[in-house]
Motif scaffolding. Structure first.
Motif, PDB file in Angstrom:
ATOM      1  N   GLN A 135       0.841  -1.206   0.000  1.00  7.53           N
ATOM      2  CA  GLN A 135       0.000   0.000   0.000  1.00  7.53           C
ATOM      3  C   GLN A 135       0.874   1.253   0.000  1.00  7.53           C
ATOM      4  O   GLN A 135       0.625   2.193  -0.763  1.00  7.53           O
ATOM      5  CB  GLN A 135      -0.888  -0.026   1.250  1.00  7.53           C
ATOM      6  N   ASN A 136       1.890   1.277   0.842  1.00 12.15           N
ATOM      7  CA  ASN A 136       2.773   2.435   0.909  1.00 12.15           C
ATOM      8  C   ASN A 136       3.574   2.592  -0.387  1.00 12.15           C
ATOM      9  O   ASN A 136       3.794   3.701  -0.867  1.00 12.15           O
ATOM     10  CB  ASN A 136       3.732   2.313   2.094  1.00 12.15           C
ATOM     11  N   PHE A 137       3.999   1.459  -0.948  1.00 14.63           N
ATOM     12  CA  PHE A 137       4.751   1.462  -2.213  1.00 14.63           C
ATOM     13  C   PHE A 137       3.909   2.092  -3.327  1.00 14.63           C
ATOM     14  O   PHE A 137       4.361   2.982  -4.050  1.00 14.63           O
ATOM     15  CB  PHE A 137       5.138   0.024  -2.564  1.00 14.63           C
ATOM     16  N   VAL A 138       2.663   1.638  -3.459  1.00 14.70           N
ATOM     17  CA  VAL A 138       1.780   2.142  -4.523  1.00 14.70           C
ATOM     18  C   VAL A 138       1.475   3.622  -4.309  1.00 14.70           C
ATOM     19  O   VAL A 138       1.455   4.407  -5.265  1.00 14.70           O
ATOM     20  CB  VAL A 138       0.471   1.309  -4.578  1.00 14.70           C
ATOM     21  N   ARG A 139       1.244   4.016  -3.056  1.00 15.23           N
ATOM     22  CA  ARG A 139       0.937   5.417  -2.765  1.00 15.23           C
ATOM     23  C   ARG A 139       2.096   6.331  -3.159  1.00 15.23           C
ATOM     24  O   ARG A 139       1.907   7.375  -3.781  1.00 15.23           O
ATOM     25  CB  ARG A 139       0.636   5.570  -1.265  1.00 15.23           C
ATOM     26  N   THR A 140       3.314   5.929  -2.809  1.00 18.47           N
ATOM     27  CA  THR A 140       4.486   6.747  -3.121  1.00 18.47           C
ATOM     28  C   THR A 140       4.746   6.784  -4.620  1.00 18.47           C
ATOM     29  O   THR A 140       5.076   7.827  -5.178  1.00 18.47           O
ATOM     30  CB  THR A 140       5.734   6.207  -2.376  1.00 18.47           C
ATOM     31  N   MET A 141       4.593   5.636  -5.292  1.00 20.89           N
ATOM     32  CA  MET A 141       4.779   5.597  -6.748  1.00 20.89           C
ATOM     33  C   MET A 141       3.724   6.447  -7.460  1.00 20.89           C
ATOM     34  O   MET A 141       4.014   7.088  -8.468  1.00 20.89           O
ATOM     35  CB  MET A 141       4.703   4.157  -7.255  1.00 20.89           C
ATOM     36  N   ALA A 142       2.502   6.441  -6.928  1.00 28.33           N
ATOM     37  CA  ALA A 142       1.432   7.237  -7.539  1.00 28.33           C
ATOM     38  C   ALA A 142       1.790   8.720  -7.533  1.00 28.33           C
ATOM     39  O   ALA A 142       1.552   9.431  -8.515  1.00 28.33           O
ATOM     40  CB  ALA A 142       0.108   7.019  -6.802  1.00 28.33           C
ATOM     41  N   THR A 143       2.406   9.195  -6.440  1.00 26.59           N
ATOM     42  CA  THR A 143       2.795  10.616  -6.371  1.00 26.59           C
ATOM     43  C   THR A 143       3.903  10.927  -7.373  1.00 26.59           C
ATOM     44  O   THR A 143       3.885  11.986  -8.014  1.00 26.59           O
ATOM     45  CB  THR A 143       3.259  11.007  -4.957  1.00 26.59           C
ATOM     46  N   ALA A 144       4.856  10.000  -7.529  1.00 27.71           N
ATOM     47  CA  ALA A 144       5.976  10.229  -8.460  1.00 27.71           C
ATOM     48  C   ALA A 144       5.488  10.233  -9.907  1.00 27.71           C
ATOM     49  O   ALA A 144       5.842  11.118 -10.696  1.00 27.71           O
ATOM     50  CB  ALA A 144       7.046   9.157  -8.270  1.00 27.71           C
ATOM     51  N   ILE A 145       4.671   9.242 -10.262  1.00 28.01           N
ATOM     52  CA  ILE A 145       4.169   9.141 -11.636  1.00 28.01           C
ATOM     53  C   ILE A 145       3.218  10.306 -11.944  1.00 28.01           C
ATOM     54  O   ILE A 145       3.276  10.902 -13.020  1.00 28.01           O
ATOM     55  CB  ILE A 145       3.478   7.782 -11.864  1.00 28.01           C
ATOM     56  N   ALA A 146       2.373  10.653 -10.956  1.00 28.02           N
ATOM     57  CA  ALA A 146       1.438  11.766 -11.155  1.00 28.02           C
ATOM     58  C   ALA A 146       2.184  13.071 -11.406  1.00 28.02           C
ATOM     59  O   ALA A 146       1.775  13.882 -12.239  1.00 28.02           O
ATOM     60  CB  ALA A 146       0.521  11.916  -9.941  1.00 28.02           C
ATOM     61  N   THR A 147       3.295  13.282 -10.690  1.00 27.32           N
ATOM     62  CA  THR A 147       4.086  14.508 -10.877  1.00 27.32           C
ATOM     63  C   THR A 147       4.531  14.638 -12.329  1.00 27.32           C
ATOM     64  O   THR A 147       4.382  15.695 -12.950  1.00 27.32           O
ATOM     65  CB  THR A 147       5.318  14.506  -9.945  1.00 27.32           C
ATOM     66  N   SER A 148       5.069  13.556 -12.878  1.00 27.34           N
ATOM     67  CA  SER A 148       5.538  13.580 -14.269  1.00 27.34           C
ATOM     68  C   SER A 148       4.385  13.783 -15.254  1.00 27.34           C
ATOM     69  O   SER A 148       4.464  14.601 -16.172  1.00 27.34           O
ATOM     70  CB  SER A 148       6.269  12.279 -14.601  1.00 27.34           C
ATOM     71  N   LEU A 149       3.290  13.040 -15.061  1.00 24.65           N
ATOM     72  CA  LEU A 149       2.159  13.121 -15.992  1.00 24.65           C
ATOM     73  C   LEU A 149       1.484  14.488 -15.932  1.00 24.65           C
ATOM     74  O   LEU A 149       1.097  15.044 -16.969  1.00 24.65           O
ATOM     75  CB  LEU A 149       1.139  12.020 -15.669  1.00 24.65           C
ATOM     76  N   VAL A 150       1.338  15.031 -14.720  1.00 23.17           N
ATOM     77  CA  VAL A 150       0.656  16.320 -14.555  1.00 23.17           C
ATOM     78  C   VAL A 150       1.446  17.434 -15.229  1.00 23.17           C
ATOM     79  O   VAL A 150       0.879  18.298 -15.904  1.00 23.17           O
ATOM     80  CB  VAL A 150       0.445  16.621 -13.058  1.00 23.17           C
ATOM     81  N   LEU A 151       2.765  17.427 -15.048  1.00 24.48           N
ATOM     82  CA  LEU A 151       3.578  18.485 -15.653  1.00 24.48           C
ATOM     83  C   LEU A 151       3.580  18.377 -17.180  1.00 24.48           C
ATOM     84  O   LEU A 151       3.613  19.385 -17.881  1.00 24.48           O
ATOM     85  CB  LEU A 151       5.001  18.437 -15.099  1.00 24.48           C
ATOM     86  N   THR A 152       3.523  17.146 -17.701  1.00 21.52           N
ATOM     87  CA  THR A 152       3.410  16.958 -19.151  1.00 21.52           C
ATOM     88  C   THR A 152       2.080  17.508 -19.655  1.00 21.52           C
ATOM     89  O   THR A 152       2.018  18.255 -20.634  1.00 21.52           O
ATOM     90  CB  THR A 152       3.511  15.455 -19.499  1.00 21.52           C
ATOM     91  N   SER A 153       0.991  17.136 -18.954  1.00 26.96           N
ATOM     92  CA  SER A 153      -0.345  17.597 -19.328  1.00 26.96           C
ATOM     93  C   SER A 153      -0.432  19.122 -19.237  1.00 26.96           C
ATOM     94  O   SER A 153      -1.029  19.769 -20.112  1.00 26.96           O
ATOM     95  CB  SER A 153      -1.380  16.950 -18.399  1.00 26.96           C
ATOM     96  N   TRP A 154       0.167  19.689 -18.195  1.00 24.80           N
ATOM     97  CA  TRP A 154       0.151  21.142 -17.992  1.00 24.80           C
ATOM     98  C   TRP A 154       0.875  21.856 -19.149  1.00 24.80           C
ATOM     99  O   TRP A 154       0.370  22.819 -19.712  1.00 24.80           O
ATOM    100  CB  TRP A 154       0.813  21.465 -16.654  1.00 24.80           C
TER     101      TRP A 154
END
Length: 509
Positions: A405-424
């Motif tokens: 659970q902690n692994f997925v939560r932390t990975m979600a923040t890292a992947i979201a950071t990259s995807l959000v900045l690309t989308s932005w």
């Protein structure tokens, strides 16, 4: 006297309280470091002569390294003893924090942030394990409450502390301030926790599983981080990284499902409640973290805000969460947790929709309100979701499920950071082009010329206005997409069956 009673008797009440405070402080430091750099990215980028896009590697490198190291915590604790490993992790964290502060290039800073993440990853779960070890059952609720408050305070304090330091000292100090806290925790651990050291055993480690884990996550994150600079799949390097990530992931899943001592126990995904809960968590954390990344950068680069003020706007959500956390904890045994999660996630989604209507003329107060109101829902999502996921697995699988659970939560923040900045970035370009197609600059230019602007100044002024509006339209697009993801997550959580009662959430971190 039982062995548990023997452990509790080794520490005096005063030593136990001091040890609890030190463990909570260590957890606060690690959680703080996940968000403290967010508002400082424009400062760091300007100082190192890099783009803000490249500056976000400072966020993702730490999160990815932390995520990779978390599954190893159990093995490290068994192999070397939990107190010894906690001390070594704190030494490493303090050392890499100093090296981060001394960094003069992006490469050195990212490398040191990876070191920081590797050492910081085990600190959270081990601080929790030690709290459970030093406090008797009747006192654990209060101890875990204090620990949970630090987990909520970290995201609240991080942007404010990071902003204040960047504005008034220099960005280097956001890393240097870890050193005195780390030194205090190291000496306190040696002085107070030695009596509760765990027994060690020469347990095997899944070396191939660990290699495959690092390999596929590394390929995926590098692809996400450099993709926007390489025109994505038009570049053979990005295509190669994507293929390697997919092959590595498939090999990792096959290996871990057939390995006797897997580094990540994927068998817990057979529980529908755990799988749907974890998917909901990944979507929600990704969507929530989008605003933590975008808001401070937009406010500083386009709206003229200081890092401190941008940090205050960002931190309002976590501030509000501190008020409602005790209520969420009280309601958890009285209300269907799926109802609590679904309602809270929808609430956060509605606040994202409100923010999707911000304009370049938005004032400080208007931004603070939805940020603060959103925060009331956070504990009603996070605390029950932990209960739902851990309540869906067998008691013997709780530790593995909590680590995953902690692994997925932390990975979600890292992947979201990259995807959000690309989308932005993509949305900015689209908005800029759309405005350029319908603009009639001649009228504006003649008006500006009559006010004393030269033709070059007039053109530059129009260009700046278009750029500012394109950026805020892109911010609104990010919030709208986040809202859609959150509404979807609010529905997905109902796939999970109602969890069983009396869930042991002590292994969650």
């Amino acid at each position: 006297m039982s062995s548990d009673d023997d452990i509790f008797s080794r520490l005096s009440p005063r030593s136990r309280t001091l040890a609890g405070l030190v463990l909570a402080m260590s957890n606060l430091m690690v959680v703080l470091d996940l968000t403290i750099a967010n508002v400082s990215v424009p400062h760091i980028a300007g100082n190192l002569g890099i783009s803000p896009d490249q500056g976000t590697w400072i966020i993702t490198s730490y999160a990815v390294a932390e995520a990779i190291c978390v599954p190893l915590t159990g093995w490290l604790a068994q192999r070397f003893g939990v107190v010894r490993m906690f001390t070594m992790a704190m030494i490493g964290f303090g050392l890499f924090s100093v090296l981060c502060g001394l960094s003069s290039t992006l490469g050195m800073l990212v490398a040191c942030r990876i070191g920081q993440g590797i050492c910081g990853g085990p600190i959270m779960p081990m601080s929790q394990t030690l709290l459970m070890r030093i406090f008797p059952p009747e006192m654990r609720g209060r101890a875990m409450g204090m620990w949970a408050m630090t987990t909520l305070m970290g995201p609240a304090l991080g942007p404010i502390v990071g902003g204040y330091i960047s504005d008034n000292w220099s960005w280097h100090w956001i890393f240097f301030i870890n050193l005195p806290i780390a030194v205090l925790c190291i000496f306190a651990a040696q002085a107070l926790l030695k009596p509760v050291e765990t027994e060690t055993a020469n347990v095997p480690i899944d070396k191939m599983g660990l290699f495959l884990l690092v390999f596929w996550i590394g390929c995926l994150q590098i692809m996400l981080d450099i993709g926007r600079d390489h025109d994505w799949f038009a570049d053979p390097i990005i295509v190669a990284l994507a293929l390697l990530a997919v092959i590595g992931f498939v090999a990792f899943v096959i290996w871990e499902l057939t390995e006797e001592h897997p580094v990540v126990d994927l068998r817990v995904f057979r529980h529908v409640g755990f799988s749907s809960g974890l998917f909901t968590m990944a979507l929600c954390f990704g969507a929530y973290f989008a605003s933590i990344v975008v808001i401070p950068q937009w406010l500083q680069m386009s709206m003229g805000y200081t890092a401190t003020l941008a940090g205050i706007v960002t931190a309002m959500t976590a501030m509000a969460a501190l008020f409602t956390a005790p209520i969420a904890g009280y309601m958890i045994s009285r209300v269907d947790v799926r109802l609590m999660i679904s309602g809270a996630v929808a609430w956060i989604g509605i606040m994202s929709l409100v923010r999707a209507h911000w304009t370049s003329g938005v004032d400080f107060g208007t931004m603070i309100i939805p940020q603060f109101v959103q925060g009331f829902a956070l504990p009603f999502f996070f605390i029950p979701l932990t209960t739902l996921t851990l309540g869906s697995v067998l008691p013997s699988e709780t530790a593995s499920a909590a680590g995953l659970q902690n692994f997925v939560r932390t990975m979600a923040t890292a992947i979201a950071t990259s995807l959000v900045l690309t989308s932005w970035g993509d949305s900015q370009r689209v908005s800029r082009n759309d405005m350029a197609d319908v603009l009639q600059p001649e009228q504006t230019q003649s008006l500006l010329s009559s006010l004393g602007f030269s033709s070059e100044q007039a053109r530059q002024t129009i260009s700046n206005l278009v750029e500012q509006e394109a950026i805020v339209m892109a911010v609104d697009h990010v919030f709208f997409m986040s809202a859609m993801i959150l509404f979807a997550a609010a529905v997905i959580v109902w796939i999970a069956p109602k969890p069983r009662g009396n869930v042991d959430t002590s292994a969650a971190h």
